[in-house]
Design a protein around this motif. Structure first.
Motif, PDB file in Angstrom:
ATOM      1  N   GLU A  39       0.831  -1.208   0.000  1.00  0.00           N
ATOM      2  CA  GLU A  39       0.000   0.000   0.000  1.00  0.00           C
ATOM      3  C   GLU A  39       0.865   1.257   0.000  1.00  0.00           C
ATOM      4  OE1 GLU A  39      -3.093   2.261  -0.585  1.00  0.00           O
ATOM      5  OE2 GLU A  39      -3.154   0.081  -0.665  1.00  0.00           O
ATOM      6  N   ALA A  40       1.949   1.254   0.784  1.00  0.00           N
ATOM      7  CA  ALA A  40       2.856   2.411   0.817  1.00  0.00           C
ATOM      8  C   ALA A  40       3.496   2.622  -0.553  1.00  0.00           C
ATOM      9  CB  ALA A  40       3.929   2.208   1.889  1.00  0.00           C
ATOM     10  N   ALA A  41       3.912   1.533  -1.196  1.00  0.00           N
ATOM     11  CA  ALA A  41       4.529   1.641  -2.521  1.00  0.00           C
ATOM     12  C   ALA A  41       3.503   2.097  -3.552  1.00  0.00           C
ATOM     13  CB  ALA A  41       5.135   0.292  -2.935  1.00  0.00           C
ATOM     14  N   ARG A  42       2.271   1.658  -3.413  1.00  0.00           N
ATOM     15  CA  ARG A  42       1.202   2.050  -4.346  1.00  0.00           C
ATOM     16  C   ARG A  42       0.962   3.560  -4.277  1.00  0.00           C
ATOM     17  NH1 ARG A  42      -3.310  -1.667  -3.353  1.00  0.00           N
ATOM     18  NH2 ARG A  42      -2.431  -2.951  -4.990  1.00  0.00           N
ATOM     19  N   GLN A  43       1.126   4.130  -3.089  1.00  0.00           N
ATOM     20  CA  GLN A  43       0.924   5.572  -2.891  1.00  0.00           C
ATOM     21  C   GLN A  43       1.981   6.398  -3.626  1.00  0.00           C
ATOM     22  OE1 GLN A  43      -1.771   6.690  -1.322  1.00  0.00           O
ATOM     23  NE2 GLN A  43      -2.366   4.584  -0.819  1.00  0.00           N
ATOM     24  N   GLU A  44       3.106   5.755  -3.995  1.00  0.00           N
ATOM     25  CA  GLU A  44       4.191   6.480  -4.650  1.00  0.00           C
ATOM     26  C   GLU A  44       3.899   6.818  -6.108  1.00  0.00           C
ATOM     27  OE1 GLU A  44       7.791   4.235  -4.072  1.00  0.00           O
ATOM     28  OE2 GLU A  44       7.544   4.245  -1.897  1.00  0.00           O
ATOM     29  N   GLY A  45       2.838   6.273  -6.650  1.00  0.00           N
ATOM     30  CA  GLY A  45       2.485   6.675  -8.016  1.00  0.00           C
ATOM     31  C   GLY A  45       2.529   5.538  -9.013  1.00  0.00           C
ATOM     32  N   ASP A  46       2.987   5.853 -10.220  1.00  0.00           N
ATOM     33  CA  ASP A  46       2.980   4.953 -11.377  1.00  0.00           C
ATOM     34  C   ASP A  46       3.513   3.567 -11.022  1.00  0.00           C
ATOM     35  OD1 ASP A  46       2.992   3.780 -13.835  1.00  0.00           O
ATOM     36  OD2 ASP A  46       4.405   5.185 -14.761  1.00  0.00           O
ATOM     37  N   LEU A  47       2.660   2.567 -11.094  1.00  0.00           N
ATOM     38  CA  LEU A  47       3.036   1.211 -10.694  1.00  0.00           C
ATOM     39  C   LEU A  47       3.954   0.530 -11.700  1.00  0.00           C
ATOM     40  CD1 LEU A  47      -0.317  -0.135  -9.205  1.00  0.00           C
ATOM     41  CD2 LEU A  47       1.612   0.937  -8.028  1.00  0.00           C
ATOM     42  N   LYS A  48       3.920   0.965 -12.966  1.00  0.00           N
ATOM     43  CA  LYS A  48       4.760   0.336 -13.985  1.00  0.00           C
ATOM     44  C   LYS A  48       6.245   0.494 -13.679  1.00  0.00           C
ATOM     45  CE  LYS A  48       1.560   1.212 -17.693  1.00  0.00           C
ATOM     46  NZ  LYS A  48       1.323   2.160 -18.747  1.00  0.00           N
ATOM     47  N   GLU A  49       6.612   1.629 -13.137  1.00  0.00           N
ATOM     48  CA  GLU A  49       8.024   1.915 -12.881  1.00  0.00           C
ATOM     49  C   GLU A  49       8.326   1.960 -11.379  1.00  0.00           C
ATOM     50  OE1 GLU A  49       9.369   5.264 -15.101  1.00  0.00           O
ATOM     51  OE2 GLU A  49       8.304   4.614 -16.900  1.00  0.00           O
TER      52      GLU A  49
END
Length: 163
Positions: A39-49
């Motif tokens: 969830e924390a990583a998802r909050q960082e934005g563009d999931l592709k990169e």
């Protein structure tokens, strides 16, 4: 008394308890931690990169696979006391044997009994394991390897593993 069960791995009570604690952690706090990381990583934005997101998802897959492995192992495990120190080869024994002329030291049973110990482990269902079960120190025998060769074995000692 040691009981054996041919459907699942033989484990000492200590090994069973250690694996159960690992399962409880992974299926509780471990799962919760990885969900928070995703969830924390998802909050960082563009999931592709997003390397953190992909690493966390990969870690989640590994945790879920280990949970399934532990559930299956513990569901089918035969839990028993450490085997008697009578020199007879059985699951849970540390065996020293001369195999094809070379002295080898290994644990007979499940890799899970050994935990993090650096020791070779042979299943009691392996060709070598199946051949030596029930034999005593000093006995000589042979078994047929998967490649068809007859391998001579001399059992030097068999003592309960004290991981």
């Amino acid at each position: 008394m040691t009981t054996t069960h041919h459907g699942g791995a033989w484990l000492t009570q200590e090994a069973y308890d250690r694996l159960k604690a690992e399962l409880d952690h992974l299926s509780g706090a471990g799962r919760h931690e990885i969900v928070e990381r995703i969830e924390a990583a998802r909050q960082e934005g563009d999931l592709k990169e997003n390397g953190g997101y992909h690493a966390a998802k990969e870690e989640q897959g590994k945790i879920e696979a280990r949970i399934r492995q532990l559930q299956e192992l513990l569901r089918n495990a035969q839990v028993g006391e450490k085997p008697a120190d009578d020199g007879v080869v059985e699951p849970g024994m540390l065996v020293v044997a001369k195999i094809a002329g070379d002295e080898e030291r290994f644990l007979l049973g499940s890799r899970e009994i050994a935990g993090d110990a650096e020791i070779d482990v042979f299943s009691e269902k392996s060709p070598l394991g199946a051949a030596i079960i029930g034999h005593k120190q000093g006995e000589k025998l042979s078994y047929t390897a998967p490649n068809g060769k007859e391998i001579p074995v001399e059992i030097i000692s068999a003592t309960p593993y004290a991981g």
